[in-house]
Design a protein around this motif. Structure first.
Motif, short mmCIF file in Angstrom:
data_model
loop_
_atom_site.label_atom_id
_atom_site.label_comp_id
_atom_site.label_asym_id
_atom_site.label_seq_id
_atom_site.Cartn_x
_atom_site.Cartn_y
_atom_site.Cartn_z
N LYS A 113 0.87 -1.18 0.00
CA LYS A 113 0.00 0.00 0.00
C LYS A 113 0.91 1.23 0.00
O LYS A 113 1.88 1.29 0.78
CB LYS A 113 -0.90 -0.01 1.23
N THR A 114 0.63 2.18 -0.88
CA THR A 114 1.54 3.32 -1.01
C THR A 114 0.82 4.66 -0.93
O THR A 114 -0.29 4.81 -1.46
CB THR A 114 2.31 3.27 -2.36
N MET A 115 1.45 5.62 -0.28
CA MET A 115 0.95 6.99 -0.20
C MET A 115 2.04 7.93 -0.73
O MET A 115 3.20 7.82 -0.29
CB MET A 115 0.64 7.39 1.25
N MET A 164 0.48 16.92 5.43
CA MET A 164 0.38 15.89 4.39
C MET A 164 0.83 14.52 4.93
O MET A 164 0.20 13.50 4.65
CB MET A 164 1.24 16.28 3.18
N ALA A 165 1.91 14.54 5.71
CA ALA A 165 2.42 13.27 6.24
C ALA A 165 1.42 12.65 7.22
O ALA A 165 1.21 11.44 7.22
CB ALA A 165 3.77 13.51 6.92
N GLU A 166 0.83 13.49 8.01
CA GLU A 166 -0.16 12.99 8.97
C GLU A 166 -1.30 12.29 8.23
O GLU A 166 -1.75 11.21 8.61
CB GLU A 166 -0.66 14.15 9.84
N ARG A 167 -1.76 12.92 7.12
CA ARG A 167 -2.84 12.33 6.34
C ARG A 167 -2.41 11.00 5.71
O ARG A 167 -3.16 10.02 5.71
CB ARG A 167 -3.29 13.30 5.24
N ALA A 168 -1.19 10.97 5.19
CA ALA A 168 -0.70 9.74 4.55
C ALA A 168 -0.70 8.58 5.54
O ALA A 168 -1.16 7.47 5.22
CB ALA A 168 0.72 9.97 4.01
N VAL A 169 -0.23 8.85 6.75
CA VAL A 169 -0.15 7.78 7.75
C VAL A 169 -1.56 7.37 8.20
O VAL A 169 -1.85 6.17 8.37
CB VAL A 169 0.72 8.24 8.95
N GLU A 170 -2.42 8.34 8.36
CA GLU A 170 -3.80 8.02 8.75
C GLU A 170 -4.45 7.08 7.72
O GLU A 170 -5.10 6.09 8.07
CB GLU A 170 -4.62 9.32 8.87
N LEU A 171 -4.21 7.40 6.43
CA LEU A 171 -4.81 6.57 5.37
C LEU A 171 -4.25 5.15 5.39
O LEU A 171 -4.98 4.17 5.20
CB LEU A 171 -4.58 7.21 4.00
N SER A 182 -6.07 2.16 3.36
CA SER A 182 -6.20 2.63 1.97
C SER A 182 -5.10 2.04 1.11
O SER A 182 -3.97 1.85 1.58
CB SER A 182 -6.11 4.15 1.91
N LYS A 183 -5.39 1.85 -0.19
CA LYS A 183 -4.43 1.14 -1.05
C LYS A 183 -3.34 2.03 -1.63
O LYS A 183 -2.17 1.83 -1.42
CB LYS A 183 -5.18 0.45 -2.18
N GLN A 184 -3.73 3.02 -2.41
CA GLN A 184 -2.71 3.91 -2.97
C GLN A 184 -3.32 5.26 -3.33
O GLN A 184 -4.27 5.35 -4.10
CB GLN A 184 -1.96 3.27 -4.16
N HIS A 185 -2.72 6.30 -2.74
CA HIS A 185 -3.20 7.65 -2.96
C HIS A 185 -2.04 8.64 -3.02
O HIS A 185 -0.95 8.34 -2.53
CB HIS A 185 -4.13 8.09 -1.81
N ILE A 186 -2.33 9.80 -3.59
CA ILE A 186 -1.41 10.94 -3.54
C ILE A 186 -2.09 11.98 -2.65
O ILE A 186 -3.28 12.25 -2.80
CB ILE A 186 -1.18 11.54 -4.95
#
Ligand code: F6P
Length: 319
Positions: free
Chosen positions: A118-120, A267-274, A279-283
């Motif tokens: 899974k990637t952010m 942004m980092a906080e959101r990435a980790v939360e996802l 979640s699978k993969q988001h930008i």
């Protein structure tokens, strides 16, 4: 999810460290372990991966560059290389990866997600060339560096009644040149979006000296033209001494300014939360005042738009 990893990839950008710090600290909040990958995808393939604890990221929020190192690694286009990278994560039980970088790095993340990781993606580049976000981490720090450098050039340019031709970075995106040009009140900007018109550039610089200005500044995005030749041509046509300056990699370094640190942290906080939510993969992106997330493929397909009016400003305020 119990374990995630973080890497920085592509050209470094001020604020990457603030993002790394926030990834580690947010993971702790969700009771997840974080692993740092050295030197981007290269380190992932070479298995240069180590556990990061909260002390590793102490006092890095204000540091330029990236403590994890970064690399350009075209080899990552190959499927077998991607598989090695995914295997190195899986054997440690790492299920998620935060990639801090630009569009090229996000393509690598998309490839990895096809191997079950899974990637952010967190957009960080001084170029501000990522269509899915209004601003990238590092852009405003680089802009400040460009502006303060050009302010200095203007001092000497004014004293000697000269023209300064200044080349800034940006790759295929003119935002650094455009924003710097507006911020320093340049006579003319040349960017990939405006195109390069040799004769028009000279005409505008000449007109500005004819209006009894003591100096002129032309800001140019890298690769648009040979700035040394342009300086010679301007000097010949106007009779005013002209000097070319290439700002170069100095624009990539330095202490990240406050907005870049805040953006990186959010942004980092959101990435980790996802990742925590599975979640699978988001930008991750900034839209207006909101931090949003967009499926990676959709984000990569977007086309960047800079308001035409902003380009108009440079010409309109030339007098
Ligand atoms: O993407 C950031 C950037 O600094 C661009 O503005 C520039 O074109 C490029 O990287 C330079 O790359 P390198 O540091 O690999 O020479």
């Amino acid at each position: 999810m119990k374990k995630i990893a973080v890497l920085t990839s592509g050209g470094d950008a001020p604020g990457m460290n603030a993002a790394i710090r926030a990834v580690v600290r947010s993971s702790l909040h969700y009771n997840m372990k974080t692993y740092g990958v050295m030197d981007g995808y290269k380190g992932l393939v070479e298995d240069n991966i180590f556990e990061l604890d909260r002390n590793h990221v102490t006092r890095i929020i204000n540091r330029g560059g990236t403590v994890l190192g970064s690399a350009r690694y075209p080899e990552f286009m190959e499927k077998n290389v991607q598989k090695t990278a995914a295997d190195n994560l899986k054997k440690r039980g790492i299920e998620g990866l935060v990639v801090i970088g630009g569009d090229g790095s996000f393509k690598g993340a998309l490839a990895l997600s096809q191997f079950g990781i899974k990637t952010m993606g967190i957009p960080a580049t001084i170029d501000n060339d990522i269509a899915s976000t209004d601003y990238t981490i590092g852009f405003f720090t680089a802009l400040d560096t460009a502006v303060s450098s050009i302010d200095k050039l203007r001092d000497t340019s004014f004293s000697h009644q000269r023209c300064s031709v200044v080349e800034v970075m940006g790759r295929h995106c003119g935002d650094l040149a455009l924003y710097a040009g507006i911020a320093i009140g340049s006579e003319f900007i040349i960017t990939p979006e405006t195109g390069f018109d040799h004769d028009l550039t000279i005409k505008e610089v000449k007109a500005s000296f004819d209006r009894k200005k003591r100096h002129a500044i032309v800001v140019v995005t890298e690769k648009m033209t040979d700035v040394n030749q342009l300086a010679k041509d301007i000097e010949k046509a106007t009779g005013h001494d002209t000097r070319a300056t290439v700002l170069g990699h100095v624009q990539r370094g330095g202490t990240p300014q406050a907005f870049d640190r805040v953006l990186a942290t959010e942004m980092a906080e959101r990435a980790v939360e996802l990742l925590h939510l599975g979640s699978k993969q988001h930008i991750i992106a900034l839209k207006g005042k909101e931090i949003i997330h967009i499926p990676t493929e959709e984000a990569l397909a977007m086309k960047k738009e800079t308001p035409a009016k902003r380009y108009g400003l440079v010409g309109q305020l030339r007098n």
